[in-house]
Design a protein around this motif. Structure first.
Motif, PDB file in Angstrom:
ATOM      1  N   ALA A  32       0.828  -1.392  -0.270  1.00 45.64           N
ATOM      2  CA  ALA A  32       0.359  -0.011  -0.142  1.00 45.64           C
ATOM      3  C   ALA A  32       0.834   1.590   0.133  1.00 45.64           C
ATOM      4  N   GLN A  33       1.968   1.481   0.626  1.00 46.79           N
ATOM      5  CA  GLN A  33       2.688   2.468   0.941  1.00 46.79           C
ATOM      6  C   GLN A  33       3.446   2.669  -0.813  1.00 46.79           C
ATOM      7  N   SER A  34       3.820   1.840  -1.606  1.00 53.24           N
ATOM      8  CA  SER A  34       4.129   1.481  -2.945  1.00 53.24           C
ATOM      9  C   SER A  34       3.387   2.394  -3.572  1.00 53.24           C
ATOM     10  N   VAL A  35       1.781   1.960  -3.719  1.00 49.55           N
ATOM     11  CA  VAL A  35       0.845   2.677  -4.429  1.00 49.55           C
ATOM     12  C   VAL A  35       0.921   4.072  -3.767  1.00 49.55           C
ATOM     13  N   LEU A  81       3.738   5.833  -5.432  1.00 52.92           N
ATOM     14  CA  LEU A  81       3.837   5.875  -6.733  1.00 52.92           C
ATOM     15  C   LEU A  81       2.516   7.383  -7.447  1.00 52.92           C
ATOM     16  N   ILE A  82       1.261   7.064  -6.316  1.00 53.06           N
ATOM     17  CA  ILE A  82       1.006   8.092  -6.488  1.00 53.06           C
ATOM     18  C   ILE A  82       1.151   9.931  -6.599  1.00 53.06           C
ATOM     19  N   ARG A  83       2.214   9.649  -5.794  1.00 51.82           N
ATOM     20  CA  ARG A  83       2.618  10.861  -5.473  1.00 51.82           C
ATOM     21  C   ARG A  83       3.725  11.021  -6.743  1.00 51.82           C
ATOM     22  N   ALA A  84       4.678  10.359  -6.857  1.00 52.29           N
ATOM     23  CA  ALA A  84       6.326  10.899  -7.835  1.00 52.29           C
ATOM     24  C   ALA A  84       4.846  10.929  -8.937  1.00 52.29           C
ATOM     25  N   ALA A  85       3.559  10.519  -9.622  1.00 52.14           N
ATOM     26  CA  ALA A  85       2.875  11.092 -10.406  1.00 52.14           C
ATOM     27  C   ALA A  85       2.512  12.169 -10.085  1.00 52.14           C
ATOM     28  N   GLY A  86       2.360  12.918  -9.203  1.00 54.36           N
ATOM     29  CA  GLY A  86       2.115  14.252  -9.402  1.00 54.36           C
ATOM     30  C   GLY A  86       0.552  14.436  -9.675  1.00 54.36           C
ATOM     31  N   ARG A  87      -0.296  13.409  -9.385  1.00 56.56           N
ATOM     32  CA  ARG A  87      -1.573  13.835  -9.105  1.00 56.56           C
ATOM     33  C   ARG A  87      -2.980  14.443  -8.247  1.00 56.56           C
ATOM     34  N   LEU A 142      -2.040  -1.092 -10.895  1.00 54.43           N
ATOM     35  CA  LEU A 142      -2.800  -1.691 -10.057  1.00 54.43           C
ATOM     36  C   LEU A 142      -3.506  -2.714  -9.673  1.00 54.43           C
ATOM     37  N   GLN A 143      -4.671  -3.517 -11.005  1.00 51.66           N
ATOM     38  CA  GLN A 143      -5.313  -4.247 -10.527  1.00 51.66           C
ATOM     39  C   GLN A 143      -4.260  -5.786 -11.325  1.00 51.66           C
ATOM     40  N   PRO A 144      -4.394  -6.676 -10.807  1.00 50.33           N
ATOM     41  CA  PRO A 144      -3.922  -8.144 -11.351  1.00 50.33           C
ATOM     42  C   PRO A 144      -5.002  -7.958 -12.542  1.00 50.33           C
ATOM     43  N   ASP A 145      -4.545  -8.776 -13.640  1.00 48.51           N
ATOM     44  CA  ASP A 145      -4.785 -10.131 -14.543  1.00 48.51           C
ATOM     45  C   ASP A 145      -6.277 -10.616 -13.919  1.00 48.51           C
ATOM     46  N   PRO A 146      -7.119 -10.138 -14.662  1.00 44.71           N
ATOM     47  CA  PRO A 146      -8.873 -10.593 -14.354  1.00 44.71           C
ATOM     48  C   PRO A 146      -8.768 -12.416 -14.482  1.00 44.71           C
ATOM     49  N   PRO A 147      -9.007 -12.846 -13.139  1.00 40.46           N
ATOM     50  CA  PRO A 147      -8.842 -14.319 -13.681  1.00 40.46           C
ATOM     51  C   PRO A 147      -9.971 -14.847 -14.955  1.00 40.46           C
ATOM     52  N   ALA A 148      -9.983 -16.150 -14.842  1.00 44.48           N
ATOM     53  CA  ALA A 148     -10.712 -16.465 -15.979  1.00 44.48           C
ATOM     54  C   ALA A 148     -11.649 -17.546 -15.155  1.00 44.48           C
ATOM     55  N   PRO A 173      -5.068   7.122  -1.047  1.00 49.74           N
ATOM     56  CA  PRO A 173      -6.494   7.368  -2.021  1.00 49.74           C
ATOM     57  C   PRO A 173      -7.330   8.200  -1.669  1.00 49.74           C
ATOM     58  N   LEU A 174      -8.062   8.059  -0.398  1.00 51.59           N
ATOM     59  CA  LEU A 174      -9.401   8.610  -0.259  1.00 51.59           C
ATOM     60  C   LEU A 174      -9.126   9.655   1.448  1.00 51.59           C
ATOM     61  N   THR A 175      -9.311  11.012   1.163  1.00 50.91           N
ATOM     62  CA  THR A 175      -9.775  11.367   2.761  1.00 50.91           C
ATOM     63  C   THR A 175     -10.362  12.349   2.844  1.00 50.91           C
ATOM     64  N   ALA A 176     -10.410  12.863   4.134  1.00 51.22           N
ATOM     65  CA  ALA A 176     -11.557  14.151   4.407  1.00 51.22           C
ATOM     66  C   ALA A 176     -12.550  14.663   3.242  1.00 51.22           C
ATOM     67  N   ALA A 177     -11.674  14.642   2.540  1.00 54.43           N
ATOM     68  CA  ALA A 177     -12.091  16.111   1.558  1.00 54.43           C
ATOM     69  C   ALA A 177     -12.319  15.387   0.489  1.00 54.43           C
ATOM     70  N   GLY A 178     -11.903  14.354  -0.183  1.00 54.60           N
ATOM     71  CA  GLY A 178     -12.934  13.279  -1.121  1.00 54.60           C
ATOM     72  C   GLY A 178     -13.934  12.725  -0.698  1.00 54.60           C
ATOM     73  N   MET A 179     -14.192  12.440   0.797  1.00 57.25           N
ATOM     74  CA  MET A 179     -15.253  11.995   0.881  1.00 57.25           C
ATOM     75  C   MET A 179     -16.537  12.864   0.837  1.00 57.25           C
ATOM     76  N   ARG A 180     -15.849  13.794   1.198  1.00 64.65           N
ATOM     77  CA  ARG A 180     -17.162  15.328   1.200  1.00 64.65           C
ATOM     78  C   ARG A 180     -17.462  15.637  -0.215  1.00 64.65           C
TER      79      ARG A 180
END
Length: 315
Positions: A7-10, A13-19, A41-47, A208-215
């Motif tokens: 999760a920290q790696s995610v 990654l978000i911080r490095a992307a400057g999103r 972020l998502q793995p390949d969808p299983p059959a 990914p979700l913060t108080a401001a994002g939830m508002r």
């Protein structure tokens, strides 16, 4: 507890992307960011054994559905079914955003999963998502024979906003306004639009979700503050949870929705509902859709599926 390394790696990654933070985006921009992040972020969808796109009648037109059949099942075999409502704050998400999660759940359950592409805000505000979820549940029950689904073993579930909708369906089923599901799978659910819990105040930036994002989400979905106390928006505010379906509730430690999820699980228990509560202390909101970088995501899906399989008598 410290955040899981994946999760920290995610977050790195978000911080490095400057999103930009979610609440600084328009709904269209937020949806585009979500789509772009999926292959990272998502793995390949299983059959699975079969996937079929369907639609059911809804109050504003057809509601798209996607029907998954577990790997190893045969055509026409009658299966239990999980009706799944995706997360995304009632603003983001669709059948594709949660395709991998639904496939994984179908396989872990050895059952059917039917995903619901309910209308999103702000184009369709509260209670549009609830109305589409109701239409989908009624359709699955009414068409159980044609769908090769066991009508006595239908559960509802979802993550975040989808967990909110699943909890609402369980309450409506208790009251007799929809067919009563036998189980509710609530994965870091949103249960109260007030947004004033201690956990909401702790997670204010960098996630990914913060108080401001939830508002931001709530302002788009339920802009009328008077409607936010309606239990169909805030199921934690229902006068009673007694008599609702047996439940699996998952909360995670780095999540502004933590306290309202804990409160919902606690009330279910105190009011006589059989509930299993899983708390994942080192994870953050939305990690179930980040399995490529967070291996624990699939473990949690397996645990949720195990609780439902036990309820269905499959184990």
């Amino acid at each position: 507890m410290p955040l899981d390394p994946g999760a920290q790696s995610v977050l790195d990654l978000i911080r490095a992307a400057g999103r930009p933070p979610l609440h600084q985006l328009t709904p269209a921009e937020a949806r585009a960011v979500n789509v772009a992040a999926r292959p990272v972020l998502q793995p390949d969808p299983p059959a699975v054994a079969a996937v079929q796109n369907l639609a059911c009648p809804g109050p504003a037109g057809p509601v798209p559905l996607r029907h998954y059949r577990s790997r190893g099942t045969t055509t026409g075999s009658v299966l239990p079914c999980l009706l799944y409502l995706h997360g995304g704050g009632w603003v983001i998400g669709d059948l594709d955003s949660h395709d991998q999660i639904c496939r994984s759940l179908a396989n872990h359950l050895g059952a059917a999963v039917i995903a619901v592409d309910y209308r999103l805000a702000p184009e369709a505000r509260f209670p549009a998502a609830v109305e589409d979820a109701v239409a989908a549940l009624r359709f699955v029950v009414a068409q159980a024979a044609q769908l090769a689904i066991d009508p006595t073993r239908i559960a509802v579930g979802g993550d975040s906003a989808g967990g909110n909708l699943a909890a609402v369906l369980a309450l409506m089923g208790r009251d007799g306004s929809v067919p009563a599901p036998g189980f509710q799978m609530l994965l870091y659910p949103a249960t109260d639009m007030a947004g004033n819990t201690p956990s909401t105040q702790r997670f204010t930036e960098g996630y990914p979700l913060t108080a401001a994002g939830m508002r931001w989400f709530i302002d788009h979905y339920v802009p009328d503050r008077a409607q936010r106390i309606d239990w169909r928006a805030s199921p934690l505010r229902a006068a009673s949870l007694a008599g609702t379906a047996a439940a699996f509730v998952m909360t995670c430690g780095h999540d502004p929705l933590l306290d309202e999820g804990l409160a919902y699980a606690r009330r279910l228990d105190e009011e006589g509902v059989h509930v299993a509560h899983l708390h994942v202390a080192d994870q953050m909101h939305a990690y179930l859709g980040m399995g490529r970088m967070i291996p624990a995501a699939d473990l949690t899906l397996r645990q949720a599926a195990a609780a439902l399989r036990l309820h269905w008598g499959l184990d």
